[in-house]
Motif scaffolding. Structure first.
Motif, PDB file in Angstrom:
ATOM      1  N   ALA A  17       0.843  -1.185   0.000  1.00 29.10           N
ATOM      2  CA  ALA A  17       0.000   0.000   0.000  1.00 29.10           C
ATOM      3  C   ALA A  17       0.889   1.249   0.000  1.00 29.10           C
ATOM      4  N   PRO A  18       0.343   2.409  -0.382  1.00 31.49           N
ATOM      5  CA  PRO A  18       1.138   3.647  -0.374  1.00 31.49           C
ATOM      6  C   PRO A  18       1.809   3.943   0.964  1.00 31.49           C
ATOM      7  N   VAL A  19       1.127   3.642   2.068  1.00 31.20           N
ATOM      8  CA  VAL A  19       1.740   3.925   3.366  1.00 31.20           C
ATOM      9  C   VAL A  19       2.986   3.075   3.581  1.00 31.20           C
ATOM     10  N   GLN A  20       3.001   1.878   3.028  1.00 33.28           N
ATOM     11  CA  GLN A  20       4.187   1.027   3.144  1.00 33.28           C
ATOM     12  C   GLN A  20       5.316   1.543   2.266  1.00 33.28           C
ATOM     13  N   MET A  21       4.976   2.000   1.063  1.00 32.91           N
ATOM     14  CA  MET A  21       6.011   2.575   0.189  1.00 32.91           C
ATOM     15  C   MET A  21       6.593   3.846   0.809  1.00 32.91           C
TER      16      MET A  21
END
Length: 219
Positions: free
Chosen positions: A203-207
């Protein structure tokens, strides 16, 4: 949608009117074939979405529409080398409505607190705000900064990249050296694209977390 959309001209043929977008794109995804600039993620695809006119002016409605369009098309990383002093409910709502897209945005070039620059100052977890660093790996003097809004810094001084060819010369490709957080943001967006390619289920938060946790920490 490899052709993208021109939210200024209202057609499906977005064309750079002043070189800014071409320079930004070259830094993020410039390809090695036939050119002098290799971007951070040269094998990435690009969806050009034009929201500003030749003078750099535009509306938050067009920015919001472009953010929504990219999210609806499944774009995982958006680079937005732009900013405004006033928040926009539509702009923020578009970001909130597409949590599967990471919006990488410029911090601004006024040398002030970025907590009053938007979309940088929005608090959504899928925004990564980028300030500009110089050749000494310190904050560029012009770059906005904020402990609460700016997430990381990337090169933004003396950046050479692709540019619009000079009409009177027989050039197929031109180059320009430019400064700004507009130049820093695509460095981070390109890095995010590489992370997205390596981790297709992230997910974007992980990236975003991966980028922020692997920067060179500076005083």
């Amino acid at each position: 949608d490899a052709e993208g959309w021109d939210f200024v001209g209202h057609d499906g043929a977005p064309e750079d009117a002043n070189g800014h977008g071409t320079h930004v794109a070259g830094t993020a995804v410039g390809a090695a074939q036939g050119g002098e600039v290799i971007g951070v993620a040269p094998e990435s695809g690009v969806m050009p979405l034009r929201v500003l006119d030749a003078d750099g002016g535009g509306t938050s409605a067009d920015v919001a529409a472009a953010f929504a369009y990219a999210g609806e098309q499944g774009v995982r990383v958006v680079n937005a080398s732009l900013g405004a002093e006033s928040p926009s409910r539509a702009e923020r709502a578009a970001i909130q409505a597409h949590p599967g897209t990471l919006y990488v945005v410029a911090a601004g070039n006024d040398g002030v607190d970025a907590s009053s620059t938007y979309p940088c100052a929005y608090e959504e977890p899928n925004i990564l705000c980028v300030g500009a660093s110089d050749e000494h790996d310190t904050r560029a003097s012009f770059s906005n900064t904020s402990a609460s809004a700016v997430d990381l810094f990337a090169p933004g001084v003396d950046i050479i990249s692709s540019y619009l060819p000079e009409p009177l010369l027989d050039w197929t490709t031109a180059y320009m050296i430019m400064d700004g957080t507009s130049m820093a943001s695509p460095h981070a967006a390109g890095a995010a694209a590489l992370v997205a390619a390596e981790h297709r289920d992230w997910a974007p938060v992980q990236m975003k977390r991966a980028l922020m946790e692997t920067v060179d920490a500076r005083p």
